[in-house]
Scaffold this active site. Structure first.
Site, PDB file in Angstrom:
ATOM      1  N   GLY A   1     -28.554  22.817  40.166  1.00  0.00           N
ATOM      2  CA  GLY A   1     -28.945  24.190  40.470  1.00  0.00           C
ATOM      3  C   GLY A   1     -27.927  25.237  40.077  1.00  0.00           C
TER       4      GLY A   1
ATOM      5  N   LEU B 206     -29.813  20.990  35.097  1.00  0.00           N
ATOM      6  CA  LEU B 206     -29.482  22.302  35.666  1.00  0.00           C
ATOM      7  C   LEU B 206     -28.229  22.215  36.524  1.00  0.00           C
ATOM      8  CD1 LEU B 206     -33.068  23.551  36.625  1.00  0.00           C
ATOM      9  CD2 LEU B 206     -31.739  24.068  34.563  1.00  0.00           C
TER      10      LEU B 206
ATOM     11  N   TYR C 167     -34.170   6.800  46.674  1.00  0.00           N
ATOM     12  CA  TYR C 167     -34.607   8.180  46.922  1.00  0.00           C
ATOM     13  C   TYR C 167     -35.466   8.250  48.174  1.00  0.00           C
ATOM     14  CZ  TYR C 167     -33.293   9.297  42.052  1.00  0.00           C
ATOM     15  OH  TYR C 167     -32.643   9.488  40.872  1.00  0.00           O
TER      16      TYR C 167
ATOM     17  N   SER D  39     -30.002  15.792  35.928  1.00  0.00           N
ATOM     18  CA  SER D  39     -29.277  16.980  36.387  1.00  0.00           C
ATOM     19  C   SER D  39     -29.018  17.989  35.263  1.00  0.00           C
ATOM     20  CB  SER D  39     -27.954  16.587  37.047  1.00  0.00           C
ATOM     21  OG  SER D  39     -27.532  17.581  37.951  1.00  0.00           O
TER      22      SER D  39
ATOM     23  N   LEU E 245     -26.836  26.103  37.163  1.00  0.00           N
ATOM     24  CA  LEU E 245     -27.215  26.858  35.967  1.00  0.00           C
ATOM     25  C   LEU E 245     -28.387  27.810  36.195  1.00  0.00           C
ATOM     26  CD1 LEU E 245     -26.666  24.021  33.364  1.00  0.00           C
ATOM     27  CD2 LEU E 245     -25.466  26.219  33.402  1.00  0.00           C
ATOM     28  N   THR E 246     -29.003  27.744  37.371  1.00  0.00           N
ATOM     29  CA  THR E 246     -30.020  28.750  37.698  1.00  0.00           C
ATOM     30  C   THR E 246     -29.385  30.086  38.048  1.00  0.00           C
ATOM     31  OG1 THR E 246     -30.081  28.315  40.085  1.00  0.00           O
ATOM     32  CG2 THR E 246     -31.462  26.924  38.664  1.00  0.00           C
ATOM     33  N   GLY E 247     -28.103  30.060  38.433  1.00  0.00           N
ATOM     34  CA  GLY E 247     -27.406  31.262  38.858  1.00  0.00           C
ATOM     35  C   GLY E 247     -27.509  31.546  40.345  1.00  0.00           C
ATOM     36  N   LYS E 248     -28.213  30.691  41.081  1.00  0.00           N
ATOM     37  CA  LYS E 248     -28.472  31.013  42.492  1.00  0.00           C
ATOM     38  C   LYS E 248     -27.236  30.901  43.382  1.00  0.00           C
ATOM     39  CE  LYS E 248     -30.303  26.394  43.655  1.00  0.00           C
ATOM     40  NZ  LYS E 248     -31.532  25.689  44.080  1.00  0.00           N
TER      41      LYS E 248
END
Length: 348
Positions: free
Chosen positions: A242, A239, A53, A237, A244-247
């Site tokens: 990302g 989400l 990372y 992971s 599943l945030t809807g963004k």
């Protein structure tokens, strides 16, 4: 939040875990240090990182930077290192960004561990994980063409035994607390466990695999193994990068987002995924639930032992996640999620 046992140990961890994979690039060091303070103040007791990372992208120039950022926090807060369980990972065969792409061997295991200890500015890593197996993996969307026919069972088992012996030396030296896996299969995990049992070597206490409303590969054979062998899932992971945030719905592409940086979200952006996300977003709205809180609550309420890893690029994002860590879904809500899953299985 709840506290759950780590595998068969008497060590308790929270069922939520702080992830760090953007620290040092997208998340500046000062903000990363603030995230550590926020997470520990909220009661989180486990933090996950890795030698490779930060990600998005991974480059030889930035490898190890996240551990360095966390190590600087450890050095500045010596009284708080004992307040959390530290998990990191050795990188396996790769595209030459770490150790010229070498396999995991007893020699690379020891060298990588020592380098991580130095960057993290700590005497012990509580959970030391193999980031992915030498023989290959069906994870990272490789399941669609996964073919284990070329695997050599004898070579795989010999490699596992050699690495477990290296892990045993590290445990005896006080460098690691527990041995663990990541992106492994049920067969692989069972072999690690059996070798440890037969030869008196460190057993697998956790496995870090992807798990979310959109990625439920763990639900069958690995879930059965986890229950019977007391192996804790560290779910990453949750989400779905990302989604599943809807963004990303309706063609949206927020500036600086993961999709803007890497395009297909590591293979998660597919023609079917947005309909699946829409169904979960509609459900959350109908029940007055925040979709992020709903997705995370689903993960920690699975019937197998699990601590769910969440990450945030900014402190504002982290604050929003922390606000929902006590959300609990009802039996009816969980049943509705299963109906959506059946209607939208394996969208990536």
């Amino acid at each position: 939040m709840r506290k759950i046992p780590l595998g068969t140990t008497d060590r308790l961890i929270t069922d939520y875990c702080l992830g760090t994979m953007t620290w040092g690039t997208h998340t500046p060091e000062a903000e990363a240090h603030r995230q550590m303070d926020m997470a520990l103040d909220a009661g989180i007791t486990i933090v996950d990182t890795a030698e490779m990372y930060p990600v998005n992208p991974v480059t030889p120039e930035t490898v190890g930077l996240t551990e360095t950022v966390l190590g600087n926090w450890n050095a500045a807060n010596p009284g708080r290192r004992g307040a959390y369980v530290l998990a990191t990972k050795i990188t396996g065969k790769n595209a030459a960004f770490v150790r010229q792409g070498q396999d995991i061997t007893p020699e690379t295991f020891t060298a990588a561990l020592d380098a991580s200890l130095a960057r993290l500015k700590t005497d012990m890593i509580d959970i030391y994980q193999l980031h992915w197996p030498n023989r290959g993996s069906y994870h990272f969307r490789q399941n669609w063409g996964f073919n284990p026919a070329a695997q050599n069972r004898a070579a795989t088992l010999a490699h596992m035994h050699d690495v477990l012996e290296a892990a045993q030396k590290a445990v005896k030296a006080g460098k690691i607390g527990h041995f663990a896996l990541s992106n492994e299969s049920a067969w692989g995990t069972a072999q690690w466990l059996e070798l440890a049992r037969t030869h008196g070597l460190p057993r697998v206490q956790s496995i870090q695999n992807e798990y979310s409303l959109l990625c439920r590969l763990y639900d069958t054979d690995l879930a059965e193994l986890a229950i019977n062998e007391q192996v804790t899932l560290l779910a990453y992971s949750p989400l779905a990068a990302g989604l599943l945030t809807g963004k990303y719905q309706n063609g949206a592409m927020p500036e600086g987002s993961r999709m803007a940086l890497n395009g297909d979200l590591g293979g998660r952006k597919t023609p079917r995924v947005f309909d699946a996300v829409s169904a979960y977003l509609d459900m959350a709205k109908a029940h007055g639930l925040d979709p992020i809180h709903m997705a995370l609550a689903f993960s920690v309420q699975r019937p197998f032992p699990v601590s769910t890893i969440f990450g945030a690029t900014t402190c504002d994002q982290l604050a929003h996640i922390l606000d929902g860590l006590d959300v609990t879904l009802t039996r009816d809500q969980l049943a509705e999620i299963d109906k959506i899953h059946k209607a939208h299985p394996m969208p990536f």
